[in-house]
Design a protein around this motif. Structure first.
Motif, PDB file in Angstrom:
ATOM      1  N   ARG A   1       0.827  -1.208   0.000  1.00 17.74           N
ATOM      2  CA  ARG A   1       0.000   0.000   0.000  1.00 17.74           C
ATOM      3  C   ARG A   1       0.858   1.254   0.000  1.00 17.74           C
ATOM      4  O   ARG A   1       0.595   2.197  -0.753  1.00 17.74           O
ATOM      5  CB  ARG A   1      -0.907   0.014   1.237  1.00 17.74           C
TER       6      ARG A   1
ATOM      7  N   GLY B   1     -14.981  -6.992  -8.760  1.00 14.07           N
ATOM      8  CA  GLY B   1     -15.501  -5.765  -8.150  1.00 14.07           C
ATOM      9  C   GLY B   1     -14.858  -5.467  -6.815  1.00 14.07           C
ATOM     10  O   GLY B   1     -14.370  -4.362  -6.568  1.00 14.07           O
TER      11      GLY B   1
ATOM     12  N   ILE C   1     -11.292  -4.178  -7.137  1.00 14.76           N
ATOM     13  CA  ILE C   1     -11.170  -2.805  -7.620  1.00 14.76           C
ATOM     14  C   ILE C   1     -11.551  -1.811  -6.515  1.00 14.76           C
ATOM     15  O   ILE C   1     -10.927  -0.761  -6.355  1.00 14.76           O
ATOM     16  CB  ILE C   1     -12.038  -2.607  -8.875  1.00 14.76           C
ATOM     17  N   ASN C   2     -12.557  -2.162  -5.740  1.00 17.38           N
ATOM     18  CA  ASN C   2     -12.899  -1.309  -4.603  1.00 17.38           C
ATOM     19  C   ASN C   2     -11.684  -1.155  -3.687  1.00 17.38           C
ATOM     20  O   ASN C   2     -11.411  -0.082  -3.165  1.00 17.38           O
ATOM     21  CB  ASN C   2     -14.054  -1.912  -3.808  1.00 17.38           C
TER      22      ASN C   2
ATOM     23  N   ASN D   1      -9.152   1.325  -4.974  1.00 19.79           N
ATOM     24  CA  ASN D   1      -9.600   2.677  -4.673  1.00 19.79           C
ATOM     25  C   ASN D   1      -9.311   3.015  -3.229  1.00 19.79           C
ATOM     26  O   ASN D   1      -9.023   4.160  -2.899  1.00 19.79           O
ATOM     27  CB  ASN D   1     -11.099   2.805  -4.942  1.00 19.79           C
ATOM     28  N   ASP D   2      -9.409   2.034  -2.383  1.00 18.62           N
ATOM     29  CA  ASP D   2      -9.190   2.267  -0.967  1.00 18.62           C
ATOM     30  C   ASP D   2      -7.702   2.408  -0.658  1.00 18.62           C
ATOM     31  O   ASP D   2      -7.301   3.216   0.162  1.00 18.62           O
ATOM     32  CB  ASP D   2      -9.798   1.103  -0.175  1.00 18.62           C
TER      33      ASP D   2
ATOM     34  N   ALA E   1      -8.122   7.888  -4.120  1.00 21.75           N
ATOM     35  CA  ALA E   1      -9.248   7.654  -5.032  1.00 21.75           C
ATOM     36  C   ALA E   1      -9.667   8.907  -5.785  1.00 21.75           C
ATOM     37  O   ALA E   1     -10.429   8.836  -6.740  1.00 21.75           O
ATOM     38  CB  ALA E   1     -10.441   7.088  -4.263  1.00 21.75           C
TER      39      ALA E   1
ATOM     40  N   HIS F   1     -10.693   6.951 -11.590  1.00 15.46           N
ATOM     41  CA  HIS F   1     -12.072   7.010 -12.059  1.00 15.46           C
ATOM     42  C   HIS F   1     -12.492   5.635 -12.546  1.00 15.46           C
ATOM     43  O   HIS F   1     -11.890   5.090 -13.460  1.00 15.46           O
ATOM     44  CB  HIS F   1     -12.213   8.053 -13.166  1.00 15.46           C
ATOM     45  N   THR F   2     -13.494   5.093 -11.889  1.00 20.46           N
ATOM     46  CA  THR F   2     -13.939   3.760 -12.237  1.00 20.46           C
ATOM     47  C   THR F   2     -15.189   3.873 -13.093  1.00 20.46           C
ATOM     48  O   THR F   2     -16.114   4.609 -12.755  1.00 20.46           O
ATOM     49  CB  THR F   2     -14.260   2.963 -10.960  1.00 20.46           C
TER      50      THR F   2
ATOM     51  N   PHE G   1     -14.741  -1.402 -16.417  1.00 22.49           N
ATOM     52  CA  PHE G   1     -15.492  -2.666 -16.499  1.00 22.49           C
ATOM     53  C   PHE G   1     -16.333  -2.612 -17.772  1.00 22.49           C
ATOM     54  O   PHE G   1     -16.884  -1.574 -18.103  1.00 22.49           O
ATOM     55  CB  PHE G   1     -16.456  -2.795 -15.322  1.00 22.49           C
TER      56      PHE G   1
ATOM     57  N   SER H   1     -26.484 -10.993   1.989  1.00 22.41           N
ATOM     58  CA  SER H   1     -25.917  -9.671   1.717  1.00 22.41           C
ATOM     59  C   SER H   1     -24.954  -9.697   0.533  1.00 22.41           C
ATOM     60  O   SER H   1     -24.427  -8.669   0.134  1.00 22.41           O
ATOM     61  CB  SER H   1     -25.242  -9.097   2.963  1.00 22.41           C
TER      62      SER H   1
ATOM     63  N   TRP I   1     -26.840 -10.704  -4.229  1.00 20.44           N
ATOM     64  CA  TRP I   1     -27.108  -9.772  -5.334  1.00 20.44           C
ATOM     65  C   TRP I   1     -25.979  -9.722  -6.352  1.00 20.44           C
ATOM     66  O   TRP I   1     -26.177  -9.312  -7.483  1.00 20.44           O
ATOM     67  CB  TRP I   1     -27.344  -8.354  -4.783  1.00 20.44           C
TER      68      TRP I   1
END
Lengths: 494, 494
Positions: B24, B55, B58-59, B62-63, B67, B71-72, B105, B171, B174
């Protein structure tokens, strides 16, 4: 108001032949001067009775002047795609740059006319639309976009004759839409609605000009003259706002920053538990149907340098899929942005339905850095409070949830963080000489912040003051307030 | 190729805990250096097997990084609204600026994958798509956008387990779209298609990197490393193009400008008759269903100063409703445009279905003024022929009719016109010291023009050389060629 136009004045061809070449030369010359000065843009809104030759006349303007600097836009009823953005979005995006001319068909006056023509217009809605139009135009003029509005008019008899003429010629019949063929019947009704709208929205800074349209020569010459006068005007000023509902008096108010408890803090354990809790709630909320199908979200972060904006933003984005948000770091406007009204660049960043825009600094730069550094005169930042409130009101009205955070730290805490940054291997990047300069102006920035917090703390987009000397406390507060605001907005839908 | 990934390697939590903080720190530092250098943008294309945790990863990126400069973007199947523009339009518009990172994506590889997965893929179409992807990436890299492509992969067994896991947790259920639940069945098929695509589009300048995705620790670390390596690369170079089909050899060709009959002219009477005739045909054509429902139109005007571009443009716009066209005067690119690949600013100006964009000078500035004034190295303008041909091919392929005019005058005629402008009351504006400077470089500009006319005269977007010493002749020729090109395009639809 329509007497002259309904007398259907005419101009002989020989007279027109004498006038038009002069007019064209003067128009072109005025356009080049306008372009060279680059002081303002000119926006021409087109309205009028059907069959009055609006389209033809505008084509002519393009032909008479240098069309490379004229942009003609026709807005039809919003499509499904338009509806994923607030109503005003497409109008703002299309504004011409300084020196250019924009001609708009189907401006906001088209829905106003529709409302006025209804069997039972909603008087409150109508009044709101009138006010919105007046505000919009005043804001444009105050921001370097001159506005004139042309209304093409003719007598009922002349209109009927013109429709017949268009319909009989196969190469022009297409200009008459099926619904327009009814218009002669509705002439009186239409006339009344137009009169009401024009009377309520006419002003010295954004005047309506009635163009007698029955005779082609008169129509051409009068339109050309109206544009010429607009281009030649030395200055266009908006009268100062007096309405206290929109423009605040700037006497010293209590300073909400002094009332904050800067000692608030959170232990590491409590923080971890709370973080998990609020991030989970946020993650579920922004994926819920109640949010994605009816709302978008704009989150604003303001505060002194090193107040912890970046860290707070990260605690939010950790809970959101990267495809759903974008972060906008806001610095000084670029030249092409300075060519447009101040809020133009933020309108361009308004998120579409279901999306989230996070602003690391924002449009509040107008009343913070630009005020303190004296980049703009007092009248401009004073007026900006009202413009910003209007902007956020329009967003909120369209379902965009606007959540604004001021992260408040004490000068001592800032100094401590600056020193930490100086010695940190990669945080050095975050500290610039400008940060030290700003720090020396702490008092001036605090005054500007206090004024801002008081004057833009509206019911639709209130400020959340966050005590941020303790980062953990600040981050949890931000998450909590954000979650509550989104929940509230979804609840209000039912 | 997938051997390692399908062995589902794993990394212990304790090992991950040791590696990740270092990673990091290095990522963040590399990102800030990348931002500071502002030499190029980084575009990360994301692909992979469903349920491979794309997904989430990639999150995480950004973390881990700042960020604000990432730009995603997620492109889904084109909507009705997307279809009013050429297919590549939305990808071009979304390119990140230099210093920024874009994560995509649903890139162009999504339709490629769909095609490859069909029962009977169309081999020609597939081959075309592969070639297009290769060309696109090479063009981006040559224009300051670095490209890496991540493919998230795991074994069939691990994929099945992962799907089950996601579905069992309410959770996360989806995340599994109904069509994805079939994927385990299709594993072999999918694997084959992926292999074929990756093999055909892997290159040193835009490499595919296979990310083993069964174990979260491995996935995170490998992704972070891949991005770190990309950010740290000193230079990214595209191998020079060798394919003579796309890149011309620059040996002296015959100069088409010397073969033109500069004495062509038209009498005033013949001109008036012809003008009426061709403008009428044009007016009908651009309003016809055959045009507005299937085409858009881009008209390019190039030629020496005072060649009569403006006058020719006016004879076109006189026949068109002002709402249907826009004129773009093209000058030197602005700073925010220089931050993106050269053709970006022209992609932004591509007209939507039924609309007309007229360019007063154009993307050909790359091989004219930028070459002659030595603003770019030879390799860049040399390559631009191929890039431009590709750009126009994509437009033409999407129904955009591209019509290009070179208005040719002799040096003597130019001198005459310059003198006229000097003495004209408002045409003085049109004459600048730069015009005189350019005139002194007539020979160099002629050479550049001749090369351009030869190397970009393609079957889908040929050049129309117009003898323009006589303005009347030139204007009628322009209208005539334009009408014929539009008619041809509509005929070809049947």
């Amino acid at each position: 108001m329509f007497e002259l136009a309904e007398s259907d004045p005419s101009l002989s061809d020989s007279e027109a032949k004498r006038l038009i070449p002069q007019l064209r030369t003067r128009l072109l010359r005025a356009q080049y001067k306008f372009l060279e000065r680059k002081e303002r843009a000119l926006l021409i809104l087109i309205g009028g009775i059907d069959g009055a030759g609006k389209g033809d006349t505008i084509n002519l303007l393009n032909d008479w002047m240098d069309a490379r600097h004229i942009h003609t836009m026709a807005f039809t009823r919003p499509t499904e795609q338009d509806r994923v953005y607030p109503r005003q979005y497409r109008f703002w995006r299309a504004l011409p740059a300084k020196g250019d001319i924009g001609i708009v068909f189907g401006s906001g006056y088209a829905p106003l006319m529709e409302e006025a023509l209804k069997k039972r217009p909603n008087p409150d809605l109508f009044e709101d639309m009138i006010l919105a139009a007046r505000r919009y135009e005043a804001d444009l003029v105050a921001n370097g976009v001159q506005v004139i509005k042309l209304w093409f008019h003719l007598s009922k008899k002349a209109q009927q004759a013109r429709m017949q003429e268009l319909l009989q010629n196969p190469s022009t019949a297409w200009k008459v839409a099926p619904e327009d063929r009814d218009v002669p019947k509705r002439f009186k009704h239409l006339r009344q609605a137009a009169q009401r709208i024009i009377e309520s929205t006419d002003s010295a800074h954004a005047p309506w000009i009635i163009i007698p349209a029955a005779d082609e020569n008169v129509r051409m010459v009068r339109t050309g003259q109206a544009v010429l006068e607009a281009l030649q005007r030395r200055t266009v000023r908006v009268p100062p706002l007096h309405d206290p509902a929109v423009l605040p008096t700037l006497k010293r108010q209590r300073n909400p920053l002094t009332e904050l408890d800067y000692s608030a803090q959170l232990s590491k354990d409590d923080y971890q538990t709370a973080l998990l809790h609020w991030q989970n709630r946020l993650a579920r909320l922004v994926r819920s149907k109640g949010f994605v199908q009816k709302h978008a979200l704009m989150i604003v972060f303001e505060g002194s340098d090193a107040a912890g904006k970046g860290g707070a933003i990260r605690r939010i984005t950790q809970a959101i899929d990267a495809r759903q948000y974008d972060i906008m770091p806001v610095a000084a406007p670029k030249p092409f942005e300075l060519d447009r009204p101040y809020l133009w660049r933020f309108w361009r960043r308004v998120p579409r339905l279901g999306q989230i825009s996070i602003f690391d600094r924002s449009w509040y730069g107008r009343v913070l850095v630009e005020r303190v550094e004296k980049l703009i005169p007092r009248s401009v930042w004073h007026r900006a409070y009202a413009e910003i409130n209007g902007f956020e009101h329009q967003l909120a009205h369209s379902g965009v949830i606007v959540v604004k955070f001021w992260l408040a730290i004490t000068p001592a805490e800032q100094l401590k963080r600056f020193k930490e940054r100086e010695s940190h291997p990669y945080k050095q990047y975050k500290l610039t000489p400008e940060d030290w300069r700003n720090r020396r102006k702490w008092k001036a920035y605090e005054t500007a912040a206090a004024d801002m917090l008081v004057h833009t703390d509206t019911s639709h987009a209130g400020w959340h003051l966050i005590s941020a000397n303790d980062k953990r406390h600040a981050r949890i507060e931000v998450l909590k307030q954000l979650v509550k605001r989104i929940e509230q907005a979804i609840d209000d839908d039912d």
